[in-house]
Write a protein that holds these residues in place. Structure first.
Motif, PDB file in Angstrom:
ATOM      1  N   TYR A   1       0.744  -1.195  -0.091  1.00  0.00           N
ATOM      2  CA  TYR A   1      -0.058  -0.095  -0.054  1.00  0.00           C
ATOM      3  C   TYR A   1       0.860   1.213  -0.002  1.00  0.00           C
ATOM      4  CZ  TYR A   1      -3.054   3.738   1.915  1.00  0.00           C
ATOM      5  OH  TYR A   1      -3.417   4.866   2.361  1.00  0.00           O
ATOM      6  N   LEU A   2       0.799   2.235  -1.098  1.00  0.00           N
ATOM      7  CA  LEU A   2       1.451   3.435  -0.927  1.00  0.00           C
ATOM      8  C   LEU A   2       0.518   4.626  -0.568  1.00  0.00           C
ATOM      9  CD1 LEU A   2       3.736   3.274  -4.326  1.00  0.00           C
ATOM     10  CD2 LEU A   2       4.177   3.022  -2.021  1.00  0.00           C
ATOM     11  N   GLY A   3       0.489   4.838   0.646  1.00  0.00           N
ATOM     12  CA  GLY A   3      -0.094   6.143   1.101  1.00  0.00           C
ATOM     13  C   GLY A   3       0.256   7.264   0.667  1.00  0.00           C
ATOM     14  N   LEU A   4       1.461   7.432   0.255  1.00  0.00           N
ATOM     15  CA  LEU A   4       2.139   8.718  -0.113  1.00  0.00           C
ATOM     16  C   LEU A   4       2.412   8.879  -1.544  1.00  0.00           C
ATOM     17  CD1 LEU A   4       5.004   8.753   2.707  1.00  0.00           C
ATOM     18  CD2 LEU A   4       2.621   9.992   2.687  1.00  0.00           C
TER      19      LEU A   4
ATOM     20  N   SER B   1       4.239   9.376  -4.035  1.00  0.00           N
ATOM     21  CA  SER B   1       5.561   9.771  -4.534  1.00  0.00           C
ATOM     22  C   SER B   1       6.069   8.936  -5.741  1.00  0.00           C
ATOM     23  CB  SER B   1       6.516   9.585  -3.521  1.00  0.00           C
ATOM     24  OG  SER B   1       7.914   9.393  -3.765  1.00  0.00           O
ATOM     25  N   VAL B   2       6.616   9.559  -6.968  1.00  0.00           N
ATOM     26  CA  VAL B   2       6.695   9.077  -8.009  1.00  0.00           C
ATOM     27  C   VAL B   2       8.145   8.391  -7.578  1.00  0.00           C
ATOM     28  CG1 VAL B   2       7.926   9.397 -10.370  1.00  0.00           C
ATOM     29  CG2 VAL B   2       5.656  10.451  -9.618  1.00  0.00           C
ATOM     30  N   PRO B   3       9.220   8.729  -6.945  1.00  0.00           N
ATOM     31  CA  PRO B   3      10.392   7.915  -6.754  1.00  0.00           C
ATOM     32  C   PRO B   3      10.065   6.894  -5.936  1.00  0.00           C
ATOM     33  CG  PRO B   3      10.917  10.384  -6.511  1.00  0.00           C
ATOM     34  CD  PRO B   3       9.300  10.210  -6.611  1.00  0.00           C
ATOM     35  N   THR B   4       9.174   7.055  -4.901  1.00  0.00           N
ATOM     36  CA  THR B   4       8.859   5.841  -4.154  1.00  0.00           C
ATOM     37  C   THR B   4       8.299   4.628  -5.074  1.00  0.00           C
ATOM     38  OG1 THR B   4       8.547   7.165  -2.204  1.00  0.00           O
ATOM     39  CG2 THR B   4       7.720   4.807  -2.228  1.00  0.00           C
ATOM     40  N   ALA B   5       7.376   5.100  -5.751  1.00  0.00           N
ATOM     41  CA  ALA B   5       6.787   3.971  -6.558  1.00  0.00           C
ATOM     42  C   ALA B   5       7.841   3.217  -7.469  1.00  0.00           C
ATOM     43  CB  ALA B   5       5.702   4.609  -7.609  1.00  0.00           C
ATOM     44  N   ARG B   6       8.981   4.079  -8.021  1.00  0.00           N
ATOM     45  CA  ARG B   6       9.760   3.658  -8.961  1.00  0.00           C
ATOM     46  C   ARG B   6      10.954   2.739  -8.144  1.00  0.00           C
ATOM     47  NH1 ARG B   6      12.518   8.228 -10.171  1.00  0.00           N
ATOM     48  NH2 ARG B   6      10.685   8.511 -11.744  1.00  0.00           N
ATOM     49  N   PHE B   7      10.985   2.909  -7.006  1.00  0.00           N
ATOM     50  CA  PHE B   7      11.983   2.327  -6.020  1.00  0.00           C
ATOM     51  C   PHE B   7      11.495   0.833  -5.682  1.00  0.00           C
ATOM     52  CE2 PHE B   7      13.858   0.845  -1.922  1.00  0.00           C
ATOM     53  CZ  PHE B   7      15.223   1.061  -2.243  1.00  0.00           C
ATOM     54  N   ILE B   8      10.159   0.961  -5.288  1.00  0.00           N
ATOM     55  CA  ILE B   8       9.533  -0.415  -4.993  1.00  0.00           C
ATOM     56  C   ILE B   8       9.282  -1.283  -6.001  1.00  0.00           C
ATOM     57  CG2 ILE B   8       8.921   0.635  -2.580  1.00  0.00           C
ATOM     58  CD1 ILE B   8       6.187  -0.092  -5.472  1.00  0.00           C
ATOM     59  N   ALA B   9       9.009  -0.848  -7.450  1.00  0.00           N
ATOM     60  CA  ALA B   9       8.493  -1.477  -8.363  1.00  0.00           C
ATOM     61  C   ALA B   9       9.224  -2.848  -8.557  1.00  0.00           C
ATOM     62  CB  ALA B   9       8.791  -0.777  -9.675  1.00  0.00           C
ATOM     63  N   PRO B  10      10.588  -2.884  -8.507  1.00  0.00           N
ATOM     64  CA  PRO B  10      11.326  -4.040  -8.594  1.00  0.00           C
ATOM     65  C   PRO B  10      11.355  -5.036  -7.484  1.00  0.00           C
ATOM     66  CG  PRO B  10      12.970  -2.518  -8.710  1.00  0.00           C
ATOM     67  CD  PRO B  10      11.483  -1.800  -8.534  1.00  0.00           C
ATOM     68  N   LEU B  11      10.726  -4.713  -6.357  1.00  0.00           N
ATOM     69  CA  LEU B  11      11.047  -5.274  -5.099  1.00  0.00           C
ATOM     70  C   LEU B  11      10.038  -6.860  -5.015  1.00  0.00           C
ATOM     71  CD1 LEU B  11      11.011  -2.715  -2.669  1.00  0.00           C
ATOM     72  CD2 LEU B  11      13.050  -3.742  -3.908  1.00  0.00           C
ATOM     73  N   GLY B  12       9.211  -7.104  -6.097  1.00  0.00           N
ATOM     74  CA  GLY B  12       8.502  -8.117  -6.177  1.00  0.00           C
ATOM     75  C   GLY B  12       7.305  -8.641  -5.827  1.00  0.00           C
TER      76      GLY B  12
ATOM     77  N   ASP C   1       3.050  -8.502  -5.987  1.00  0.00           N
ATOM     78  CA  ASP C   1       2.219  -8.875  -6.878  1.00  0.00           C
ATOM     79  C   ASP C   1       1.240  -7.643  -7.206  1.00  0.00           C
ATOM     80  OD1 ASP C   1       3.247 -11.690  -7.069  1.00  0.00           O
ATOM     81  OD2 ASP C   1       1.803 -11.925  -5.149  1.00  0.00           O
ATOM     82  N   ALA C   2       1.108  -6.875  -6.133  1.00  0.00           N
ATOM     83  CA  ALA C   2       0.497  -5.664  -6.255  1.00  0.00           C
ATOM     84  C   ALA C   2       0.735  -4.441  -5.662  1.00  0.00           C
ATOM     85  CB  ALA C   2      -1.189  -6.081  -5.882  1.00  0.00           C
ATOM     86  N   VAL C   3       0.332  -3.331  -6.140  1.00  0.00           N
ATOM     87  CA  VAL C   3       0.849  -1.838  -5.535  1.00  0.00           C
ATOM     88  C   VAL C   3      -0.607  -0.974  -5.537  1.00  0.00           C
ATOM     89  CG1 VAL C   3       2.412   0.109  -5.445  1.00  0.00           C
ATOM     90  CG2 VAL C   3       3.336  -2.349  -6.152  1.00  0.00           C
ATOM     91  N   TRP C   4      -0.717  -0.663  -4.567  1.00  0.00           N
ATOM     92  CA  TRP C   4      -1.826   0.237  -4.278  1.00  0.00           C
ATOM     93  C   TRP C   4      -1.527   1.669  -4.315  1.00  0.00           C
ATOM     94  CZ3 TRP C   4      -6.890  -1.449  -1.084  1.00  0.00           C
ATOM     95  CH2 TRP C   4      -7.677  -0.379  -0.648  1.00  0.00           C
ATOM     96  N   ILE C   5      -2.252   2.509  -5.100  1.00  0.00           N
ATOM     97  CA  ILE C   5      -1.647   4.006  -5.040  1.00  0.00           C
ATOM     98  C   ILE C   5      -2.928   4.651  -4.513  1.00  0.00           C
ATOM     99  CG2 ILE C   5      -1.349   6.191  -6.576  1.00  0.00           C
ATOM    100  CD1 ILE C   5      -0.069   3.865  -8.520  1.00  0.00           C
ATOM    101  N   ASP C   6      -2.970   5.260  -3.572  1.00  0.00           N
ATOM    102  CA  ASP C   6      -3.853   5.803  -2.784  1.00  0.00           C
ATOM    103  C   ASP C   6      -4.247   7.380  -3.104  1.00  0.00           C
ATOM    104  OD1 ASP C   6      -6.144   6.567  -1.133  1.00  0.00           O
ATOM    105  OD2 ASP C   6      -5.216   5.775   0.708  1.00  0.00           O
TER     106      ASP C   6
ATOM    107  N   HIS D   1      -6.782   9.599  -0.530  1.00  0.00           N
ATOM    108  CA  HIS D   1      -6.304  10.181   0.529  1.00  0.00           C
ATOM    109  C   HIS D   1      -4.934  10.701   0.531  1.00  0.00           C
ATOM    110  CE1 HIS D   1      -9.897   8.909   2.850  1.00  0.00           C
ATOM    111  NE2 HIS D   1      -9.623   7.588   2.362  1.00  0.00           N
ATOM    112  N   SER D   2      -4.755  11.094  -0.646  1.00  0.00           N
ATOM    113  CA  SER D   2      -3.331  12.045  -0.807  1.00  0.00           C
ATOM    114  C   SER D   2      -3.398  13.078  -1.798  1.00  0.00           C
ATOM    115  CB  SER D   2      -2.189  10.951  -1.517  1.00  0.00           C
ATOM    116  OG  SER D   2      -2.541  10.567  -2.667  1.00  0.00           O
TER     117      SER D   2
END
Length: 484
Positions: free
Chosen positions: A44-47, A49-60, A62-67, A70-71
């Motif tokens: 879950y990405l509550g903030l 942040s494009v750099p954060t999304a880019r950083f976590i993308a290759p971490l494995g 299955d799903a990433v939630w962009i809120d 509430h942001s």
């Protein structure tokens, strides 16, 4: 046949013909719900942040939630985050966007970016119908979504997954819609919602909002209150009735994670905000490892013999010390005395070799010395000889006087011709001469430029003569009785 996922490939098996298109997420949820693949685990990405999304993308994940609900997230930021997750993960992670409400345009923006939808606060059948219609193309699917002319580029990014269907039919079948049930009203209406709006792909119980709507303590975790327990039981029974996949949070320790995620086909198991909050544990650990007492101990260790140290030097009574000695006004202090040029100073006088020095002259036994010779009553001595005005004298011994004492003292350039049978004392000053001969012990010292050229009578006793400075020494030897 369901696509098979692997640990390393994540959701890559469900990617579309282009990463600009949504994954075949609807199928992935059904496969996980039916046990064909493991549950999907997401972040879950509550903030926003494009750099954060880019950083976590290759971490494995299955799903990433962009809120987006509430942001403070713009359309451009949301779109870029979706692309970062899809492209930087090489299709292994599926982007989800929680849109801000039920706005038709917001739903279109998220889908155009290539994301899947989380729709909050669906309370009625009408709410469900509206949001699903906004997410679908074509009247056949009761859809009202507008087709973007250049979101997908003809001939480059618009190739369909299922070539038997149009690109828009494929997009309807690829992007998933997960609704959130967040009030008691929504739970009461859920059976009708799922009956009348079958294109809902998954359902999420928003426990925090449900509890708030019931006037209970705000927590995202299960509570013991009977009304809450009954509401959750009703929700579970409706999902089983309609065989709908379920999503939700599965946070906390292993026991809590199992309890929260046991029925989920997609669980969000961590969050950026939680990871950041976890930093406070590191902060507390640091505070525990380095308490104020430890700092005080470190400061104490920096002192020598309990004295504070400045610039690596010990400080006693506020004075810095060099080489273990106290320093006052820049001067080293030894044995409580200030030292200049490495020499101790007593009563304001420098001390060399343990002797006080006054006006540049060393003092021995409290007496001023010239050229390192002690002075008594302001007269310097040389090897035990009294020096007066630069002339050396032997301390006068006491001798027995003869029947007739004869004393002769000659000053200046005078001569003394006197001879005596008894002991005689002769003092010759300045340039005087002594011609005295004696049969008894005689001692003569001539200082400065004096001469002792005289011959004397043969002597049967010892005689001594010392001449200092530029004087001449003529010794009258006692053994031969001959005058030299």
């Amino acid at each position: 046949m369901a696509a098979q996922s692997s640990h390393n490939q994540g959701m890559a098996a469900y990617r579309a013909t282009s990463l600009f298109q949504p994954h075949s997420t609807r199928q992935a949820l059904r496969d996980a719900h039916e046990g064909k693949i493991p549950p999907l685990f997401g972040l879950y990405l509550g903030l926003s942040s494009v750099p954060t999304a880019r950083f976590i993308a290759p971490l494995g994940f299955d799903a990433v939630w962009i809120d987006w609900e509430h942001s403070a997230c713009s359309v451009e930021t949301m779109t870029t985050m979706v692309h970062e997750i899809s492209f930087m993960s090489e299709g292994k992670s599926i982007p989800w966007v929680r849109v801000p409400g039920h706005d038709h345009a917001a739903i279109g923006f998220a889908l155009d970016a290539g994301a899947n939808l989380v729709i909050p606060q669906v309370n009625t059948v009408a709410d469900a119908q509206h949001v699903v219609s906004s997410a679908k193309y074509g009247l056949k699917n009761r859809g009202t979504r507008s087709a973007p002319p250049f979101r997908l580029i003809p001939g480059f990014t618009n190739f369909p997954v299922d070539e038997t269907k149009t690109i828009h039919e494929n997009l309807n079948n690829q992007a998933a819609v997960m609704i959130q049930i967040e009030t008691v009203e929504a739970i009461d209406n859920l059976d009708d919602i799922l009956t009348q709006v079958p294109d809902i792909d998954a359902v999420w119980l928003g426990t925090l909002d449900v509890r708030v709507s019931m006037g209970l303590v705000a927590t995202g975790f299960p509570g013991p209150e009977p009304e809450y327990v009954n509401a959750v039981a009703k929700f579970d029974s409706i999902l089983r009735k309609h065989d709908k996949p379920r999503g939700g949070l599965a946070l906390g320790d292993p026991k809590m994670m199992l309890e929260l995620g046991k029925d989920n086909c997609i669980s969000f198991v961590t969050a950026d905000v939680m990871a950041l909050m976890g930093m406070t544990e590191q902060l507390q650990m640091a505070k525990d490892l380095f308490p104020a007492e430890r700092k005080m101990a470190a400061n104490a260790a920096a002192t020598t013999n309990g004295h504070e140290a400045t610039n690596g030097h010990e400080v006693t009574n506020g004075y810095e010390a060099t080489n273990g000695q106290e320093v006052t006004n820049g001067h080293e202090v030894t044995n409580g005395h200030e030292a200049t040029n490495g020499h101790e100073v007593t009563n304001g006088h420098e001390v060399t070799n343990g002797h006080e020095v006054t006006n540049g002259h060393e003092a021995i036994n409290g007496h001023k010395a010239t050229n390192r010779h002690e002075a008594t009553n302001r007269h310097a001595t040389m090897t035990g000889h009294l020096v007066t005005n630069g002339h050396s004298e032997v301390a006068k011994p006491e001798v027995a006087k003869p029947e007739a004492d004869a004393n002769a003292k000659v000053g200046a350039n005078g001569d003394s011709p006197l001879g005596s049978l008894a002991n005689e004392e002769v003092e010759v000053g300045a340039n005087g001469h002594s011609r005295l001969g004696s049969f008894a012990n005689e001692e003569a010292e001539v200082a400065a430029i004096g001469h002792f050229p005289s011959g004397s009578s043969g002597s049967s006793a010892h005689e001594e003569a010392e001449v200092h400075a530029n004087g001449h020494l003529h010794v009258i030897e006692s053994l031969s009785g001959v005058s030299w």
